[in-house]
Design a protein around this motif. Structure first.
Motif, mmCIF file in Angstrom:
data_model
loop_
_atom_site.group_PDB
_atom_site.id
_atom_site.type_symbol
_atom_site.label_atom_id
_atom_site.label_comp_id
_atom_site.label_asym_id
_atom_site.label_seq_id
_atom_site.Cartn_x
_atom_site.Cartn_y
_atom_site.Cartn_z
ATOM 1 N N CYS A 48 0.533 -1.683 -0.281
ATOM 2 C CA CYS A 48 -0.219 0.212 -0.097
ATOM 3 C C CYS A 48 0.459 1.195 -0.093
ATOM 4 C CB CYS A 48 -1.108 0.259 0.936
ATOM 5 S SG CYS A 48 -1.942 1.253 1.067
ATOM 6 N N ILE A 49 1.025 1.841 -1.038
ATOM 7 C CA ILE A 49 1.309 3.138 -0.735
ATOM 8 C C ILE A 49 0.874 4.864 -0.353
ATOM 9 C CG2 ILE A 49 3.073 3.139 -2.555
ATOM 10 C CD1 ILE A 49 0.919 4.072 -4.671
ATOM 11 N N GLY A 63 -4.935 6.369 -1.153
ATOM 12 C CA GLY A 63 -6.354 6.759 -1.262
ATOM 13 C C GLY A 63 -7.051 7.001 -2.270
ATOM 14 N N MET A 110 -8.610 0.579 2.810
ATOM 15 C CA MET A 110 -6.987 0.935 3.000
ATOM 16 C C MET A 110 -6.799 -0.024 4.682
ATOM 17 S SD MET A 110 -4.946 4.201 2.672
ATOM 18 C CE MET A 110 -5.858 5.071 4.727
ATOM 19 N N LEU A 112 -3.297 -4.694 -4.551
ATOM 20 C CA LEU A 112 -3.479 -5.934 -3.314
ATOM 21 C C LEU A 112 -4.814 -6.436 -3.603
ATOM 22 C CD1 LEU A 112 -3.095 -2.775 -0.542
ATOM 23 C CD2 LEU A 112 -1.231 -5.170 -0.883
HETATM 24 S S1 SF4 Z 1 -5.645 2.199 -3.211
HETATM 25 FE FE1 SF4 Z 1 -5.814 2.262 -1.496
HETATM 26 S S2 SF4 Z 1 -4.991 0.540 -0.765
HETATM 27 FE FE2 SF4 Z 1 -4.070 0.659 -2.543
HETATM 28 S S3 SF4 Z 1 -2.147 1.867 -2.159
HETATM 29 FE FE3 SF4 Z 1 -3.677 3.194 -2.714
HETATM 30 S S4 SF4 Z 1 -4.311 3.401 -0.416
HETATM 31 FE FE4 SF4 Z 1 -3.074 1.820 -0.868
#
Ligand code: SF4
Ligand code: SF4
Length: 443
Positions: free
Chosen positions: A367-368, A371, A384, A420
């Motif tokens: 996870c980066i 958002g 997230m 993910l």
């Molecule tokens: S989409 Fe959500 S889970 Fe995937 S990297 Fe961005 S914040 Fe993290």
């Protein structure tokens, strides 16, 4: 005027290969494998045994539970086994296996009606139950149970023609080829709830289906309203469709009937028409067979219980080795590892996907904290954080984040640059929470 639901994504549609071809009916299979679990609710118990002769449309499984639906023989022939067989869910499920005699010997004369004006809502629900009809858009909730739970509460019926998931065109072809049955089914829902009109909602990437259905409606008929919706995934999810069409929001943990709505798929409406007017039970399904690995994508009308392998054979087989087989669409579908698993009532699509359709492989998933999943979630959840707590095994925090409201639409996973496995994580989290609640209740 139609409104808008929160979040959502715009995945590539990939519908054109199968959309332009008429539904084809291949030869029925030598053997059908009919699972006793094909719907939400109680599993059916088999009513036939090995060696029995069964007729087409005969009830071969049923349950006394209020949320269940009987199961019918989709061919005539001899029962060769009643045993656990591979199921699209990935498990083995008790199934009635019938050797087809290719005679389609009917199970008696159908109960044909030309006038349904004297039928009460309860008696129509009984007919729908007897025909084994469940939500045919994939949800597979018994239709009679949904009807009964909404009686006295529902003031708005929406017939769902969004078919928003990529690749799937079985509903679209149904609208073009069985439009009169669909409109007839919509009128039956209107009668059940005593409404002035019902709404058929279709995404604007199916403009010809909208035009076709409008042409079928007499100009003086105000009982059916057909509306066009902007194409956006997951428009066809019940709660999102209700929000778009009515502006009402189903509360967390609530049902459409809580806000006066009932949603039925277009194919379900057509099946209801056939059951009520023609006395026809649910024994066939139209299934989109698509994906880059399929030689000739098309929609097939097949017997329930037909093995997936037969559907691919009927489309000319594979033109390359598929990397992944999926029942349903690419956003919500179930990966398949055994092509002897059969078409069930909720099957509307089977995909054979090539490498390029399965996305790039990544060595490290992380996870980066961008958002984007939060912006895309149509249920206004926090994917997230839900993922982080599920990975830690913190079920209390997961519950506080309303993971049980997740509709498993896949928008978060689709948009996630970290690749993910978000939806898988939420499915696991929901299962663990349900087990925890069951243990607490048993104490
Ligand atoms: S989409 Fe959500 S889970 Fe995937 S990297 Fe961005 S914040 Fe993290
Ligand atoms: S799968 Fe669940 S968490 Fe992810 S976007 Fe859909 S509803 Fe939200």
């Amino acid at each position: 005027m139609p409104g808008k639901f929160f979040g959502g994504v715009h995945p590539a549609q990939n519908k054109s290969d199968s959309a332009k071809k008429e539904i084809r009916t291949p030869r029925s299979p030598e053997i059908v494998v009919i699972p006793m679990s094909m719907h939400v609710g109680a599993q059916c118990r088999p009513l036939v045994g090995k060696g029995d002769y069964v007729a087409l449309g005969q009830i071969i499984g049923d349950s006394d539970a209020p949320v269940s639906a009987p199961i019918h023989a989709s061919v005539s022939g001899t029962v060769v086994a009643v045993e656990a067989r591979p199921h699209p869910s990935g498990s083995r499920v008790l199934s009635v296996v019938i050797a087809n005699d290719f005679k389609d010997t009917p199970a008696g004369d159908p109960d044909v009606r030309t006038d349904v004006s004297d039928l009460s809502p309860e008696s129509i629900a009984d007919i729908i139950r007897s025909a084994g009809i469940v939500g045919l858009g994939g949800a597979a909730f018994p239709t009679h149970a949904k009807i009964r739970s909404g009686l006295g509460k529902v003031d708005t019926v929406i017939i769902n023609g969004a078919e928003c998931e990529p690749y799937i065109t079985s509903g679209y072809r149904g609208m073009l080829e069985n439009g009169d049955e669909l409109l007839g089914g919509a009128r039956i829902f209107r009668k059940i709830y005593g409404l002035e009109s019902v709404t058929i909602a279709i995404e604007d990437n199916k403009a010809d289906a909208i035009r076709h259905l409008k042409r079928l409606l007499p100009s003086s008929d105000n009982s059916i309203r057909i509306i066009s919706l902007k194409t956006r995934y997951p428009q066809g999810a019940e709660k999102q469709l209700i929000q778009t069409v009515t502006g009402r929001q189903v509360p967390p943990g609530g049902l459409p009937a809580d806000v006066g709505c009932a949603v039925f798929n277009t194919d379900t409406a057509a099946a209801v028409y056939r059951a009520v007017y023609n006395g026809v039970p649910l024994t066939q399904k139209v299934v989109t067979v698509a994906g880059s690995a399929v030689a000739s994508p098309v929609n097939l009308r097949v017997r329930i219980g037909t093995p997936f392998s037969e559907l691919f054979s009927a489309c000319g087989g594979f033109k390359e080795t598929p990397r992944k087989i999926v029942m349903g669409g690419p956003m919500t579908g179930l990966a398949q590892h055994d092509l002897s698993a059969p078409v069930i009532k909720g099957t509307n699509c089977i995909l054979a996907l090539s490498d390029h359709e399965c996305g790039r492989a990544v060595s490290e998933r992380a996870c980066i904290r961008c958002g984007r999943c939060i912006e895309a979630c149509p249920m206004r959840l926090m994917p997230m954080l839900m993922y982080a707590y599920e990975q830690k095994g913190d079920l209390d925090e997961l519950e506080k984040l309303n993971v049980t409201d997740c509709i498993e639409c896949g928008c978060c996973g689709y948009i996630c640059p970290g690749r993910l496995h978000l939806v898988q994580s939420f499915k696991t989290g929901k299962k663990k929470l349900a087990e925890k609640r069951a243990k607490e209740a048993a104490r």
